[in-house]
Design an enzyme around this catalytic site. Structure first.
Site, PDB file in Angstrom:
ATOM      1  N   ALA A  83      23.405 -40.731 -29.157  1.00 55.72           N
ATOM      2  CA  ALA A  83      22.826 -40.347 -30.448  1.00 55.72           C
ATOM      3  C   ALA A  83      22.625 -38.844 -30.470  1.00 55.72           C
ATOM      4  O   ALA A  83      22.595 -38.196 -29.427  1.00 55.72           O
ATOM      5  CB  ALA A  83      21.468 -41.034 -30.638  1.00 55.72           C
ATOM      6  N   THR A 125      13.807 -45.934 -31.466  1.00 53.76           N
ATOM      7  CA  THR A 125      12.692 -45.027 -31.229  1.00 53.76           C
ATOM      8  C   THR A 125      11.462 -45.440 -32.041  1.00 53.76           C
ATOM      9  O   THR A 125      11.598 -46.028 -33.123  1.00 53.76           O
ATOM     10  CB  THR A 125      13.109 -43.593 -31.619  1.00 53.76           C
ATOM     11  N   ASP A 126      10.290 -45.047 -31.547  1.00 47.22           N
ATOM     12  CA  ASP A 126       9.067 -45.317 -32.315  1.00 47.22           C
ATOM     13  C   ASP A 126       9.014 -44.485 -33.596  1.00 47.22           C
ATOM     14  O   ASP A 126       8.215 -44.755 -34.495  1.00 47.22           O
ATOM     15  CB  ASP A 126       7.811 -45.080 -31.459  1.00 47.22           C
ATOM     16  N   GLU A 127       9.888 -43.452 -33.683  1.00 45.61           N
ATOM     17  CA  GLU A 127       9.854 -42.604 -34.883  1.00 45.61           C
ATOM     18  C   GLU A 127      10.257 -43.354 -36.145  1.00 45.61           C
ATOM     19  O   GLU A 127      10.010 -42.884 -37.252  1.00 45.61           O
ATOM     20  CB  GLU A 127      10.762 -41.376 -34.706  1.00 45.61           C
ATOM     21  N   TYR A 153      16.596 -37.385 -38.583  1.00 45.71           N
ATOM     22  CA  TYR A 153      16.814 -38.095 -37.308  1.00 45.71           C
ATOM     23  C   TYR A 153      16.240 -39.513 -37.374  1.00 45.71           C
ATOM     24  O   TYR A 153      16.942 -40.495 -37.121  1.00 45.71           O
ATOM     25  CB  TYR A 153      16.174 -37.324 -36.143  1.00 45.71           C
ATOM     26  N   ALA A 155      15.344 -41.268 -39.905  1.00 45.02           N
ATOM     27  CA  ALA A 155      15.982 -42.088 -40.950  1.00 45.02           C
ATOM     28  C   ALA A 155      17.316 -42.634 -40.449  1.00 45.02           C
ATOM     29  O   ALA A 155      17.673 -43.787 -40.724  1.00 45.02           O
ATOM     30  CB  ALA A 155      16.183 -41.257 -42.218  1.00 45.02           C
ATOM     31  N   LYS A 157      18.106 -43.246 -37.296  1.00 52.07           N
ATOM     32  CA  LYS A 157      17.839 -44.280 -36.287  1.00 52.07           C
ATOM     33  C   LYS A 157      17.382 -45.581 -36.967  1.00 52.07           C
ATOM     34  O   LYS A 157      17.771 -46.675 -36.554  1.00 52.07           O
ATOM     35  CB  LYS A 157      16.780 -43.803 -35.294  1.00 52.07           C
ATOM     36  N   LYS A 192      13.510 -29.887 -25.751  1.00 50.77           N
ATOM     37  CA  LYS A 192      12.397 -30.798 -26.054  1.00 50.77           C
ATOM     38  C   LYS A 192      11.113 -30.260 -25.428  1.00 50.77           C
ATOM     39  O   LYS A 192      11.155 -29.506 -24.455  1.00 50.77           O
ATOM     40  CB  LYS A 192      12.713 -32.197 -25.517  1.00 50.77           C
ATOM     41  N   TYR A 210       4.050 -25.723 -32.106  1.00 44.88           N
ATOM     42  CA  TYR A 210       4.143 -25.857 -33.568  1.00 44.88           C
ATOM     43  C   TYR A 210       2.761 -26.118 -34.172  1.00 44.88           C
ATOM     44  O   TYR A 210       2.006 -26.966 -33.646  1.00 44.88           O
ATOM     45  CB  TYR A 210       5.055 -27.020 -33.964  1.00 44.88           C
ATOM     46  N   ARG A 276       6.780 -27.558 -37.673  1.00 44.71           N
ATOM     47  CA  ARG A 276       8.011 -28.296 -38.012  1.00 44.71           C
ATOM     48  C   ARG A 276       7.834 -28.880 -39.407  1.00 44.71           C
ATOM     49  O   ARG A 276       6.749 -29.380 -39.747  1.00 44.71           O
ATOM     50  CB  ARG A 276       8.174 -29.406 -36.979  1.00 44.71           C
ATOM     51  N   GLY A 278       7.761 -31.580 -42.171  1.00 43.30           N
ATOM     52  CA  GLY A 278       7.574 -33.047 -42.138  1.00 43.30           C
ATOM     53  C   GLY A 278       7.047 -33.551 -40.807  1.00 43.30           C
ATOM     54  O   GLY A 278       7.272 -34.706 -40.441  1.00 43.30           O
ATOM     55  N   HIS A 279       6.356 -32.685 -40.070  1.00 49.04           N
ATOM     56  CA  HIS A 279       5.937 -32.985 -38.696  1.00 49.04           C
ATOM     57  C   HIS A 279       5.024 -34.219 -38.610  1.00 49.04           C
ATOM     58  O   HIS A 279       3.917 -34.219 -39.144  1.00 49.04           O
ATOM     59  CB  HIS A 279       5.193 -31.748 -38.155  1.00 49.04           C
TER      60      HIS A 279
END
Ligand code: NAD
Ligand code: DAU
Length: 339
Positions: A83, A125-127, A153, A155, A157, A192, A210, A276, A278-279
């Site tokens: 990915a 992912t948990d995102e 990202y 969206a 996933k 990261k 951030y 960032r 939309g953090h």
């Protein structure tokens, strides 16, 4: 057993390859990776000499090439790690995220349908659940939490997850999905948070946090993630989603301070930079399902995991120095210079 591991030259996929080769000396592990900026053959150095391992430089969106790997290898299981994985890059350029993360997943599943498979496992992912508010520490993501994405990202996933579930319901493909929280450990690409802070601190460079650094992530040592996937592909129930996380929530700023302390570097290196877009504020996994059904529990405490990770970066300087001195430099300047 023959297992295709896509994205095996990346962070988690690479750790998974090493984990599986060591745990199952009679399995054949077939890595499929097109070596994007995040893929690194140096991560697989020690596997290359293993007769049970092979590497195919193939893009998962290349249908013909993927089908030809399946025709040659006839895998029993596919674990799809491949990915585009970095949220900041997805904000810069969503295109490749949609292509690899959604269409690549489709191609992999079409190959599974054509050649037959015992299990297709999607590493999610948990995102996909979006974020939780900071003032509700009682809330956690469960497998039934609605999908509510924030970045291109996440969206992409989430879209892939929906496609995987559709292939299960419509075509009967034997799938499982895992949604893990933030990993850390060896071979983590230094864009990261944790590896970036370790590399910058070692080079006495500013540590760009951030916003106010109040955002919370639920950190899991990568080997614990590998063990969870191993359990799911062998014992998990087809059609099910499993959340993976270790109840180890920490604020970004606290992580960065721990790294400063462990490396004996001054906190004055910490620099607060523009947030960032939309953090997400807080991620927190409820791992009750995988614990109750498969007996999984995280084994590495953060205090030990971060020390092991820092030691790995100290002992493997060439691995990450090659990266930060290469084309990654341009990304770093674009992302951080005028922030
Ligand atoms: P990574 O960016 O370190 O590695 C991705 C790997 O995929 C690289 O080797 C890259 O070359 C390969 N790849 C990318 N596009 C490809 C394509 N089109 N064809 C073939 N190979 C391709 O990523 P990671 O952090 O190891 O994440 C692996 C997976 O785990 C991803 O699916 C990610 O969404 C998921 N995940 C990551 C985390 C985390 O904390 N890093 C947490 C939960 C889930
Ligand atoms: O939760 C799982 C996800 O974790 C995975 O799906 C993603 O692939 C993975 O990249 C990771 O996403 P995050 O956005 O949480 O990870 P990242 O390391 O980019 O950032 C962690 C936190 O640190 C986040 O709140 C943003 C912040 N951060 C990050 C960077 C790179 C900083 O403050 N400064 C930085 O320079």
């Amino acid at each position: 057993m023959k297992i295709i591991v896509t994205g095996g030259a990346g962070f988690i996929g690479g750790n998974f390859v090493h984990y599986m080769l060591e745990k199952y000396p009679d399995y054949r592990i077939i890595c499929v990776d097109c070596l994007t900026y995040a893929g690194n053959l140096e991560t697989l150095n020690s596997a290359m000499d293993n007769p049970n391992f092979c590497f195919h430089k193939v893009d998962i969106t290349d249908r013909e090439a993927v089908f030809s790997v399946f025709k040659e290898e006839r895998p029993d299981i596919v674990v799809n790690f491949a990915a585009e994985s970095h949220v900041d890059r997805s904000i810069e350029n969503p295109d490749v995220f949609l292509k690899t993360n959604i269409l690549g997943t489709q191609v992999m599943m079409d190959a599974c349908r054509k050649y037959g498979i015992r299990r297709y496992h999607q590493v999610s992912t948990d995102e996909v659940y979006g974020d939780l508010p900071l003032d509700r520490p009682d809330l956690f993501f469960t497998e039934t939490t609605p999908i509510h994405t924030s970045s291109p990202y996440s969206a992409s996933k989430a879209s892939a997850d929906l496609l995987v579930q559709a292939y299960h319901k419509t075509f009967g493909l034997p799938v499982t999905i895992s949604r893990c929280s933030n990993n850390y450990g060896p071979y983590h690409f230094p864009e990261k948070l944790i590896p970036l802070m370790i590399a910058n601190a070692l080079n006495n460079k500013p540590l760009p946090v951030y916003g106010k650094g109040e955002n919370i992530r639920d950190w899991l040592y990568v080997e614990d993630h590998c063990r969870a996937i191993d359990l799911i592909i062998h014992k998990g129930t087809v059609g099910e989603i499993y959340n993976i996380g270790g109840h180890n929530e920490m604020k970004n700023i606290d992580i960065v301070k721990i790294i400063c302390r462990e490396l004996n570097k001054p906190e004055s290196l910490i620099t607060f930079v523009t947030d960032r877009k939309g953090h997400d504020m807080r991620y927190a996994i409820d791992p009750a399902k995988i614990r109750n059904e498969l007996g999984w529990l995280p084994e590495t405490k953060f205090a030990d995991g971060i020390q092991k990770t820092i030691k790995w970066y100290l002992d493997n300087r060439p691995w990450w120095e090659h990266i930060i001195n290469g084309e990654y430099r341009q990304y770093y300047e674009r992302m951080y210079l005028n922030r």
